[in-house]
Scaffold this motif. Structure first.
Motif, PDB file in Angstrom:
ATOM      1  N   ASP A  29       0.877  -1.193   0.000  1.00 34.92           N
ATOM      2  CA  ASP A  29       0.000   0.000   0.000  1.00 34.92           C
ATOM      3  C   ASP A  29       0.901   1.226   0.000  1.00 34.92           C
ATOM      4  N   VAL A  30       0.871   1.998  -1.077  1.00 34.51           N
ATOM      5  CA  VAL A  30       1.789   3.143  -1.185  1.00 34.51           C
ATOM      6  C   VAL A  30       1.108   4.459  -0.797  1.00 34.51           C
ATOM      7  N   ILE A  31      -0.221   4.494  -0.867  1.00 34.06           N
ATOM      8  CA  ILE A  31      -0.934   5.735  -0.495  1.00 34.06           C
ATOM      9  C   ILE A  31      -2.176   5.328   0.290  1.00 34.06           C
ATOM     10  N   CYS A  32      -2.417   5.980   1.424  1.00 35.32           N
ATOM     11  CA  CYS A  32      -3.618   5.715   2.226  1.00 35.32           C
ATOM     12  C   CYS A  32      -4.329   7.043   2.452  1.00 35.32           C
ATOM     13  N   LEU A  33      -5.633   7.061   2.174  1.00 36.97           N
ATOM     14  CA  LEU A  33      -6.400   8.304   2.321  1.00 36.97           C
ATOM     15  C   LEU A  33      -7.446   8.121   3.416  1.00 36.97           C
ATOM     16  N   ASN A  34      -7.479   9.062   4.352  1.00 39.40           N
ATOM     17  CA  ASN A  34      -8.515   9.081   5.387  1.00 39.40           C
ATOM     18  C   ASN A  34      -9.567  10.076   4.927  1.00 39.40           C
ATOM     19  N   MET A  35     -10.758   9.606   4.624  1.00 43.14           N
ATOM     20  CA  MET A  35     -11.776  10.462   4.012  1.00 43.14           C
ATOM     21  C   MET A  35     -12.367  11.470   4.978  1.00 43.14           C
ATOM     22  N   TYR A  36     -12.009  11.359   6.266  1.00 46.54           N
ATOM     23  CA  TYR A  36     -12.474  12.362   7.242  1.00 46.54           C
ATOM     24  C   TYR A  36     -11.523  13.547   7.302  1.00 46.54           C
ATOM     25  N   THR A  37     -10.264  13.299   7.030  1.00 44.99           N
ATOM     26  CA  THR A  37      -9.268  14.375   7.195  1.00 44.99           C
ATOM     27  C   THR A  37      -8.700  14.871   5.874  1.00 44.99           C
ATOM     28  N   LEU A  38      -8.868  14.099   4.793  1.00 43.71           N
ATOM     29  CA  LEU A  38      -8.320  14.491   3.493  1.00 43.71           C
ATOM     30  C   LEU A  38      -8.896  15.850   3.092  1.00 43.71           C
ATOM     31  N   GLN A  39      -8.016  16.726   2.573  1.00 44.42           N
ATOM     32  CA  GLN A  39      -8.448  18.057   2.124  1.00 44.42           C
ATOM     33  C   GLN A  39      -8.259  18.176   0.617  1.00 44.42           C
ATOM     34  N   VAL A  40      -9.059  19.018  -0.023  1.00 44.43           N
ATOM     35  CA  VAL A  40      -8.965  19.187  -1.479  1.00 44.43           C
ATOM     36  C   VAL A  40      -7.546  19.583  -1.876  1.00 44.43           C
ATOM     37  N   LYS A  41      -6.925  20.473  -1.079  1.00 49.75           N
ATOM     38  CA  LYS A  41      -5.574  20.934  -1.458  1.00 49.75           C
ATOM     39  C   LYS A  41      -4.569  19.767  -1.432  1.00 49.75           C
ATOM     40  N   ASP A  42      -4.865  18.731  -0.601  1.00 48.66           N
ATOM     41  CA  ASP A  42      -3.940  17.587  -0.537  1.00 48.66           C
ATOM     42  C   ASP A  42      -3.903  16.822  -1.866  1.00 48.66           C
ATOM     43  N   LEU A  43      -4.956  17.016  -2.668  1.00 45.55           N
ATOM     44  CA  LEU A  43      -5.059  16.238  -3.919  1.00 45.55           C
ATOM     45  C   LEU A  43      -4.085  16.720  -4.989  1.00 45.55           C
ATOM     46  N   GLU A  44      -3.499  17.933  -4.786  1.00 48.61           N
ATOM     47  CA  GLU A  44      -2.605  18.463  -5.846  1.00 48.61           C
ATOM     48  C   GLU A  44      -1.408  17.535  -6.041  1.00 48.61           C
ATOM     49  N   GLU A  45      -0.820  17.095  -4.920  1.00 51.71           N
ATOM     50  CA  GLU A  45       0.340  16.187  -5.001  1.00 51.71           C
ATOM     51  C   GLU A  45       0.246  15.162  -3.879  1.00 51.71           C
ATOM     52  N   ILE A  46       0.192  13.908  -4.231  1.00 49.10           N
ATOM     53  CA  ILE A  46       0.146  12.838  -3.232  1.00 49.10           C
ATOM     54  C   ILE A  46       1.328  11.907  -3.498  1.00 49.10           C
ATOM     55  N   LYS A  47       2.154  11.721  -2.453  1.00 48.07           N
ATOM     56  CA  LYS A  47       3.390  10.952  -2.638  1.00 48.07           C
ATOM     57  C   LYS A  47       3.369   9.700  -1.772  1.00 48.07           C
TER      58      LYS A  47
END
Ligand SMILES: N=C(N)NCC[C@H]1O[C@@H](n2cnc3c(N)ncnc32)[C@H](O)[C@@H]1O
Length: 428
Positions: free
Chosen positions: A299-317
């Motif tokens: 698993d290289v990327i994990c997203l928490n849908m409660y805390t994820l912000q739109v601005k975080d979507l610009e670059e996810i590493k």
């Protein structure tokens, strides 16, 4: 990097202005900054052109350019004819929601039993807790999840939100199945419609290829922030992107090996073109066999849908460290995703929808990223590196996926380590 390439069909050089930054990968692609003026010498494909910037040349993504001086024309045209602005809509909504106004994509999604049964299982296993709850089904399509809610549980109301013209039929399906007392259909973008009330549960099936393509997830986050009451539940609750180094021998033979000796002739001069056409972009709907996996997936990327912000979507590493478990040929990486639905009931089981090779196949299948050159690897070799999902600053439903990898060979025969990097447009 040569100043020009003799073997490209030359066009009279045209001046273009770049719409945003681009970081090329490999020696063939030309990096540039937003606003640079490029000289386009050749247009070998509709997506990749041969251009020059300050004496250095390379391939550039055509969608990042506009003809120099076109800005004034565009402004004039925009005033005259509003219809043309659809070509400049960074969300491409007309094309996007147009595609969901027909049955093809809904049939594909509804025919995907693994996907649809997972959502039905979520509703069924949480039916008691859904009693008297206010539910929002974002991007409901034909309304299947809303109908499951009305059929399997007793929510007080379900707001079924659908932006495409399918919403008119969704209303009919709600009535046809006797659910109009519970389900109300709202036609419009979730970011723009007005709901009568906050919601207790926000459920959506928003996942695209490689998890994020289409970036519908942005609409879910905006709806969460606007309509989900404090302490409310969002389904899926979390998501993971998984990666594995893999063999892709049949795909490699089909697209590259073919040109070695077709009908006893040598067609290898076409291999650079085949490489550009077939291995520059990711392959959607790839079905990886379990035996193609060279290592255990990660698993290289994990997203928490409660805390994820739109601005975080610009670059996810994300990072990865793989240990090769068997000798083979490292043709590329395969990616897939899993989404998780937490239980509304304390201690209740989490439902998961896994689109990987060890689960029931889904309509997403997996996504294959082919390396420029296959690498023979041995058991014990280490493949470490990073993955970077970079959202397109102009075309908001698109992204690039950049993979950096380092192979540390465990045996002495082959040279110690190989480093590679490649950027894949998806699709701009
Ligand atoms: N990759 C997916 N899951 N796509 C499902 C997309 C479904 O949601 C609908 N949809 C996508 N974005 C939105 C939005 N912002 N508002 C309302 N409906 C939407 C779209 O019309 C289709 O019916």
């Amino acid at each position: 990097m040569q100043a020009d390439k003799e073997d490209e069909e030359d066009v009279c050089p045209e001046e273009f202005v770049t719409l945003c930054d681009f970081t090329g990968s490999g020696s063939e692609q030309l990096s540039f900054s937003s606003g640079d003026k490029l000289l386009v010498h050749a247009k070998p494909t509709s997506e990749w052109w041969w251009a020059e910037l300050r004496g250095v040349a390379g391939y550039v993504p055509a969608s990042y350019l506009r003809p120099d001086g076109a800005e004034e024309e565009e402004e004039e045209e925009e005033d005259e004819d509003e219809e043309d602005t659809s070509l400049l809509d960074p969300w491409q909504d007309e094309e996007y929601f147009g595609s969901y106004g027909t049955l093809k994509l809904h049939l594909e999604m509804l025919s995907d039993k693994s996907r649809t049964e997972a959502y039905r299982q979520v509703i069924r296993s949480n039916s008691a807790s859904l009693t008297n709850k206010v539910v929002m089904d974002l991007g409901c399509g034909t309304g299947i999840i809303s109908l499951f809610c009305a059929q399997l549980a007793q929510p007080s109301v379900v707001y079924a939100v659908e932006a495409s013209s399918m919403a008119e039929y969704t209303r009919q399906l709600v009535k046809q199945n006797g659910c109009e007392e519970v389900v109300t259909v709202f036609q419009g973008r979730a970011e723009e419609i007005e709901l009568p009330d906050q919601v207790d549960v926000l459920v959506s099936e928003w996942m695209g290829n490689c998890l994020l393509f289409e970036f519908m997830v942005e609409s879910v986050l905006l709806a969460r922030d606007r309509w989900l009451r404090d302490g409310g539940v969002i389904w899926p609750s979390s998501a993971a992107l998984t990666l594995v180094p893999c063999q892709a021998d049949s795909y490699y033979r089909e697209k590259m090996g073919f040109w070695e000796r077709p009908y006893g002739l040598d067609f290898t001069p076409l291999q650079p073109l085949a490489h550009q056409e077939f291995f520059t972009k990711p392959k959607f709907s790839h079905l990886i066999e379990h035996n193609d996996c060279l290592t255990a997936p990660c698993d290289v990327i994990c997203l928490n849908m409660y805390t994820l912000q739109v601005k975080d979507l610009e670059e996810i590493k994300g990072q990865f460290h793989f240990c090769v478990e068997k000798p083979g040929v490292f043709h590329g990486f395969t990616a897939w995703f899993t989404v998780f639905f937490e239980s509304l009931e304390a201690g209740g089981a989490t439902v998961e929808l896994n689109t990987g090779p060890n689960s029931e196949p889904t309509h997403w299948k997996q996504t294959l990223f082919m390396l420029d050159r296959p690498v023979r690897v041995c058991a014990g070799d280490l493949i470490g590196g990073t993955i970077l999902l970079r959202r397109n600053p102009v075309w908001r439903r698109h992204m690039t996926v950049t993979l950096h990898w380092n192979i540390n060979c465990s045996t002495e025969e082959t040279d110690h380590s190989q480093v590679g990097t490649k950027t894949f447009p998806m699709w701009r």
